[in-house]
Structure formats: C-alpha cells, structure tokens
Design a protein around this motif. Structure first.
Motif, PDB file in Angstrom:
ATOM      1  N   ALA A  67       0.824  -1.208   0.000  1.00 50.63           N
ATOM      2  CA  ALA A  67       0.000   0.000   0.000  1.00 50.63           C
ATOM      3  C   ALA A  67       0.860   1.261   0.000  1.00 50.63           C
ATOM      4  CB  ALA A  67      -0.922  -0.008   1.216  1.00 50.63           C
ATOM      5  N   PHE A  68       1.840   1.331   0.880  1.00 46.98           N
ATOM      6  CA  PHE A  68       2.677   2.531   0.959  1.00 46.98           C
ATOM      7  C   PHE A  68       3.527   2.672  -0.291  1.00 46.98           C
ATOM      8  CE2 PHE A  68       6.390   4.993   2.479  1.00 46.98           C
ATOM      9  CZ  PHE A  68       5.719   6.132   2.903  1.00 46.98           C
ATOM     10  N   ARG A  69       4.038   1.565  -0.811  1.00 40.42           N
ATOM     11  CA  ARG A  69       4.843   1.650  -2.034  1.00 40.42           C
ATOM     12  C   ARG A  69       3.998   2.164  -3.203  1.00 40.42           C
ATOM     13  NH1 ARG A  69       6.012  -3.574  -0.665  1.00 40.42           N
ATOM     14  NH2 ARG A  69       5.328  -4.353  -2.718  1.00 40.42           N
ATOM     15  N   ARG A  70       2.767   1.691  -3.311  1.00 40.57           N
ATOM     16  CA  ARG A  70       1.880   2.166  -4.384  1.00 40.57           C
ATOM     17  C   ARG A  70       1.658   3.667  -4.244  1.00 40.57           C
ATOM     18  NH1 ARG A  70      -2.805   0.188  -7.230  1.00 40.57           N
ATOM     19  NH2 ARG A  70      -3.592   1.947  -8.442  1.00 40.57           N
ATOM     20  N   LEU A  71       1.428   4.119  -3.023  1.00 36.36           N
ATOM     21  CA  LEU A  71       1.189   5.543  -2.780  1.00 36.36           C
ATOM     22  C   LEU A  71       2.400   6.372  -3.192  1.00 36.36           C
ATOM     23  CD1 LEU A  71      -0.944   7.471  -1.519  1.00 36.36           C
ATOM     24  CD2 LEU A  71       0.253   7.182   0.660  1.00 36.36           C
ATOM     25  N   CYS A  72       3.590   5.934  -2.807  1.00 32.91           N
ATOM     26  CA  CYS A  72       4.816   6.661  -3.167  1.00 32.91           C
ATOM     27  C   CYS A  72       5.030   6.644  -4.680  1.00 32.91           C
ATOM     28  CB  CYS A  72       6.019   6.045  -2.465  1.00 32.91           C
ATOM     29  SG  CYS A  72       6.018   6.233  -0.668  1.00 32.91           S
ATOM     30  N   ARG A  73       4.759   5.515  -5.317  1.00 27.39           N
ATOM     31  CA  ARG A  73       4.970   5.395  -6.761  1.00 27.39           C
ATOM     32  C   ARG A  73       4.031   6.296  -7.553  1.00 27.39           C
ATOM     33  NH1 ARG A  73       3.114   0.443  -7.693  1.00 27.39           N
ATOM     34  NH2 ARG A  73       3.579   0.591  -9.910  1.00 27.39           N
ATOM     35  N   GLU A  74       2.901   6.673  -6.962  1.00 31.11           N
ATOM     36  CA  GLU A  74       1.972   7.568  -7.648  1.00 31.11           C
ATOM     37  C   GLU A  74       2.545   8.980  -7.793  1.00 31.11           C
ATOM     38  OE1 GLU A  74      -1.716   7.162  -5.529  1.00 31.11           O
ATOM     39  OE2 GLU A  74      -2.153   5.193  -6.405  1.00 31.11           O
ATOM     40  N   TYR A  75       3.623   9.271  -7.051  1.00 29.12           N
ATOM     41  CA  TYR A  75       4.254  10.586  -7.128  1.00 29.12           C
ATOM     42  C   TYR A  75       5.491  10.619  -8.003  1.00 29.12           C
ATOM     43  CZ  TYR A  75       1.131  12.302  -3.559  1.00 29.12           C
ATOM     44  OH  TYR A  75       0.008  12.690  -2.880  1.00 29.12           O
ATOM     45  N   GLY A  76       6.210   9.520  -8.108  1.00 19.90           N
ATOM     46  CA  GLY A  76       7.448   9.564  -8.881  1.00 19.90           C
ATOM     47  C   GLY A  76       8.040   8.187  -9.079  1.00 19.90           C
TER      48      GLY A  76
ATOM     49  N   ARG B  55      13.385   7.392   6.517  1.00 19.64           N
ATOM     50  CA  ARG B  55      12.462   8.135   7.398  1.00 19.64           C
ATOM     51  C   ARG B  55      11.927   9.421   6.776  1.00 19.64           C
ATOM     52  NH1 ARG B  55      15.874   9.468  12.282  1.00 19.64           N
ATOM     53  NH2 ARG B  55      17.489   9.549  10.677  1.00 19.64           N
ATOM     54  N   GLY B  56      12.649   9.995   5.825  1.00 18.37           N
ATOM     55  CA  GLY B  56      12.241  11.273   5.252  1.00 18.37           C
ATOM     56  C   GLY B  56      10.902  11.246   4.544  1.00 18.37           C
ATOM     57  N   CYS B  57      10.445  10.055   4.128  1.00 20.87           N
ATOM     58  CA  CYS B  57       9.169   9.978   3.409  1.00 20.87           C
ATOM     59  C   CYS B  57       8.012   9.569   4.314  1.00 20.87           C
ATOM     60  CB  CYS B  57       9.272   9.017   2.229  1.00 20.87           C
ATOM     61  SG  CYS B  57       9.470   7.279   2.698  1.00 20.87           S
ATOM     62  N   LEU B  58       8.251   9.398   5.603  1.00 18.46           N
ATOM     63  CA  LEU B  58       7.172   9.020   6.506  1.00 18.46           C
ATOM     64  C   LEU B  58       6.152  10.154   6.594  1.00 18.46           C
ATOM     65  CD1 LEU B  58       9.255   7.375   9.382  1.00 18.46           C
ATOM     66  CD2 LEU B  58       7.975   6.226   7.566  1.00 18.46           C
ATOM     67  N   GLY B  59       4.925   9.864   6.256  1.00 20.19           N
ATOM     68  CA  GLY B  59       3.893  10.892   6.269  1.00 20.19           C
ATOM     69  C   GLY B  59       4.020  11.895   5.155  1.00 20.19           C
ATOM     70  N   ARG B  60       4.884  11.654   4.209  1.00 17.27           N
ATOM     71  CA  ARG B  60       5.029  12.558   3.065  1.00 17.27           C
ATOM     72  C   ARG B  60       5.467  11.800   1.819  1.00 17.27           C
ATOM     73  NH1 ARG B  60       9.522  16.966   4.252  1.00 17.27           N
ATOM     74  NH2 ARG B  60       9.140  17.260   2.047  1.00 17.27           N
ATOM     75  N   PRO B  61       4.590  10.940   1.308  1.00 11.96           N
ATOM     76  CA  PRO B  61       4.933  10.187   0.093  1.00 11.96           C
ATOM     77  C   PRO B  61       5.183  11.085  -1.104  1.00 11.96           C
ATOM     78  CG  PRO B  61       2.602   9.963   0.619  1.00 11.96           C
ATOM     79  CD  PRO B  61       3.249  10.615   1.801  1.00 11.96           C
ATOM     80  N   TRP B  62       4.672  12.328  -1.049  1.00 12.66           N
ATOM     81  CA  TRP B  62       4.911  13.272  -2.145  1.00 12.66           C
ATOM     82  C   TRP B  62       6.376  13.668  -2.259  1.00 12.66           C
ATOM     83  CZ3 TRP B  62       1.672  14.238   2.052  1.00 12.66           C
ATOM     84  CH2 TRP B  62       2.192  15.065   3.051  1.00 12.66           C
ATOM     85  N   LEU B  63       7.212  13.290  -1.285  1.00 18.80           N
ATOM     86  CA  LEU B  63       8.644  13.571  -1.387  1.00 18.80           C
ATOM     87  C   LEU B  63       9.220  12.972  -2.667  1.00 18.80           C
ATOM     88  CD1 LEU B  63      11.362  14.584  -0.241  1.00 18.80           C
ATOM     89  CD2 LEU B  63      11.510  12.455   1.076  1.00 18.80           C
ATOM     90  N   PHE B  64       8.662  11.854  -3.133  1.00 26.47           N
ATOM     91  CA  PHE B  64       9.199  11.226  -4.343  1.00 26.47           C
ATOM     92  C   PHE B  64       8.882  12.048  -5.588  1.00 26.47           C
ATOM     93  CE2 PHE B  64       9.142   7.885  -1.203  1.00 26.47           C
ATOM     94  CZ  PHE B  64      10.418   7.365  -1.354  1.00 26.47           C
ATOM     95  N   GLY B  65       7.797  12.814  -5.557  1.00 20.89           N
ATOM     96  CA  GLY B  65       7.543  13.754  -6.644  1.00 20.89           C
ATOM     97  C   GLY B  65       8.534  14.895  -6.626  1.00 20.89           C
ATOM     98  N   GLU B  66       8.870  15.364  -5.423  1.00 18.40           N
ATOM     99  CA  GLU B  66       9.861  16.433  -5.291  1.00 18.40           C
ATOM    100  C   GLU B  66      11.239  15.956  -5.736  1.00 18.40           C
ATOM    101  OE1 GLU B  66       9.553  17.568  -1.206  1.00 18.40           O
ATOM    102  OE2 GLU B  66       7.497  18.339  -1.414  1.00 18.40           O
TER     103      GLU B  66
END
Length: 377
Positions: free
Chosen positions: A31-40, A237-248
């Motif tokens: 679930a979390f990987r899918r969410l992060c992948r939606e950004y980048g 840890r930098g992406c905890l609660g901020r999956p949009w970090l991968f878009g950045e």
C-alpha cells in the motif's frame, strides 16, 4: 535547479531518478509503495523479510511479499545469517516468480539482533559475510536477478566494517551496495556522516554505491550526491507521512521546479488514499489500525489540535476516518515546521555482541538464532 545527470542501473534495471525507497518494517508494504509510486519513479523496496521465514513457508511473510500488478521491478529485502538458508530462500523466491531484485540487510542496530551476531554486527565476520553474499548471488544470478547489499559504517567508531563489506560484496558479485552513514551504536541518533559514503565510492569502483542517511528533502538528496559522488540515494524516514517527497525528488533530479508542499486538504486526501490502499491489502480492521502509526507523521507541523490528533491516532473504521478528516481546515498551507527529521531517532548506546565476537573476523561460523524476525536498519 539544473538537472543532475546520472545513470543508475541495478543489474538490468534502470533506476531513473536514482532514488530507492528504503525497506522499513511495518511501513513499506504494498500500500505505501503504491502511494509513493503515484508521485514519482524510482526503485521501491518491500519491507524486509527473513530468509528462514521464506524457507519455512510462513503465511504472514508471504502476505508481506505482495506486489501491485504495475510494480516493476519487484524488489524484496532479505535478511539471513546462514549462506545455505539465504540460498534456499532466493531459490524459492525466484522459482515461484515472487521478485525481480534481492536486496540484503546488514544494517539492523536492534539490540536483540546484534547480541546474537546478526544485523550490523555480522559484516565484522568477513568470511561469513562473503559466504552469504556469494551464496545469495549464486542462487540469483543464473536467473538474471540482481543482488544488492545495504549496511552501516560499522559496529561503533572503533569497529568500522563498511569498506571491507563494500569490497567483499563487489568481489562476490553484488550489483550495488548502499551505506547508511551511521554506526550501529548511533542507531538513528545524531547526524549521518556522508564522508564515509564518499570513501566507499572510492573503494568500490565497478558497481554503483548508494547513500543513505538524513535525506529529508529533495535538496538533501542533491547535496548528498554532489558531496559524495554516490550513484543514487536511499530514502527512509524522510518519506514518513510525506509520500509526495518522491515527486519532489523526481523534479529535482530532472531540473524542474519543485511542486509546492500540500495544504491540509491535500494531506487529508493523501491520507484517505493511503487508508484505501491499506484496506485493500489487509482488510478494514487491520488496514485502519495500521494507518494509526502514520497519523503524527502526516500532520507534523500542522495546527490540527491535540483532541483531534488523539482521535485520529485511535481511528478504527474508514467511516470514522472520513468524519475526522472532515473536521480539518483544508485551506491551511503547508508549514515550514513540517520539514526536517521525522521518525525514530532515539539516543546512541553500546552495542552488545556475542561472547568473543570480535576475536576472529575470519571465523565463518553461522551465529546461533540470529535470524529471528526484526526491523531493518
């Protein structure tokens, strides 16, 4: 910001941008990987599993190894202390078509693991470490599955192991290595020392070297690569609660303007999406319960209010979550206080090792009962 020209390949797989999601126990599920992948784009690693659990056909472990149909390559981090068990686990994973990339974990600083000679303690035993990497590669390489290794600087400041570990992994056929630039004694405290990433890059010349530690913003990732010469970054840890970090991160590596931080309404939408994916994976009861740990990270720095924070941390159903999210002010902008360190930090401490562990670094003996389930590092 100009694009940072770099080419990262893990075996046959290009990784562009050169960003890897670190496996985090209880976090980097499907679930979390899918969410992060939606950004980048990048390489997204499943939470760590133990080789022994794979060999024993543990149903919970098999569930943890779930992948989204669109996820490619499918990346698993495997932990073990016995060459034979690691080899057998890899044969099962590949034989059943469960993954396309095997990462190996040598960074866990947890006391109960190091006390038995596992985790960050194991690379001190150079011959044993070499035997494990060699056995893992031998099982994976004929099928075109790359094997990588992630480790720490060492046990403590008196016992650095990372340069030997990097050279050994390279010699035994690993496709890349990654360094969390802290010792086991530091755990997650203090600052990561990126100079060791630069030193590893100088010592390991034929395979990529990835850097890990204190990447909380896109600027941190660019700075790490510029200062160390590493080939890519591993984000934990930098992406905890901020999956949009991968878009950045994707924007930064491509030299594009960084997207603005989300307002509170967008954070609520992302959180609701996370809940949806967790429920899909684990069902409503376990999925929503698992979401609770993420609440403080999502709302870090936002003026949410203590009562609402408490209620969100105890949420138990999707309907209740919707009701609570409706109480947020969606117009609140992304706060500057939401940037910076997040997740576990703690304090440094002495690393307890098995009796006589430091006596002979060339002893290839397999430590007893060191491959129990635990969190990675």
């Amino acid at each position: 910001m100009p694009a940072l020209t770099t080419t990262l390949r893990i075996g046959p797989y290009p990784v562009d941008p050169p960003v890897v999601l670190a496996p985090m126990a209880g976090i980097t599920n499907v679930a979390f990987r899918r969410l992060c992948r939606e950004y980048g784009a990048g390489l997204y690693v499943c939470e760590m599993i133990t080789a022994r659990a794979v060999v024993e056909r543990d149903p919970k472990t098999r569930h943890m190894m779930a992948f989204d149909p669109t996820e490619s390559p499918r990346s698993v981090q495997l932990y073990g202390v016995d060459p034979a068990t690691m080899s057998e686990a890899v044969k099962i994973i590949i034989g059943e078509g469960l993954a396309d990339h095997i990462d190996t974990n040598w960074g866990c600083p947890v006391a109960k693991v190091c006390r038995r000679g596992g985790g960050a303690a194991l690379p001190y035993k150079r011959r044993l470490f070499a035997n494990i990497i060699a056995a893992t590669v031998a099982a994976a390489q004929p099928h075109g599955v790359p094997v990588t290794a992630k480790f720490r600087i060492g046990i403590d400041d008196e016992h650095h192991t990372y340069l030997d570990a990097g050279r050994i992994a390279e010699a035994e056929g690993a496709a890349a290595v990654a360094l969390h630039a802290r010792t086991a004694a530091q755990r997650y405290s203090g600052q990561a020392d990126w100079t060791h990433i630069a030193a590893l890059k100088q010592a390991v010349r034929t395979i990529p070297v990835l850097g890990n530690g204190d990447i909380f913003t896109a600027a941190d990732a660019i700075a790490m690569m510029e200062k160390t010469g590493c080939d890519g970054v591993v984000v934990g840890r930098g992406c905890l609660g901020r999956p949009w970090l991968f878009g950045e991160l994707q924007a930064a590596f491509r030299g594009e303007p960084l997207p603005p931080g989300p307002n509170l309404g967008e954070v609520a939408r992302v959180l609701r999406r996370h809940a949806e994916l967790l429920v899909e994976h684990d069902g409503p009861e376990k999925g929503i319960r698992d979401l609770r740990k993420h609440m403080a990270w999502y709302f870090m720095g936002f003026p949410v209010g203590s009562q609402l924070r408490r209620e969100l941390a105890m949420v138990s159903t999707p309907a209740q979550l919707d009701d609570l999210l409706e109480r947020l002010d969606p117009t609140v902008p992304f706060p500057a206080t939401a940037e910076g360190p997040r997740g576990r930090q703690g304090s440094p401490g002495k690393v307890t090792l098995p009796y006589g562990w430091l006596d002979d670094p060339d002893d290839p003996s397999v430590p007893f009962a060191a491959d129990l389930m635990h969190s990675g590092g």
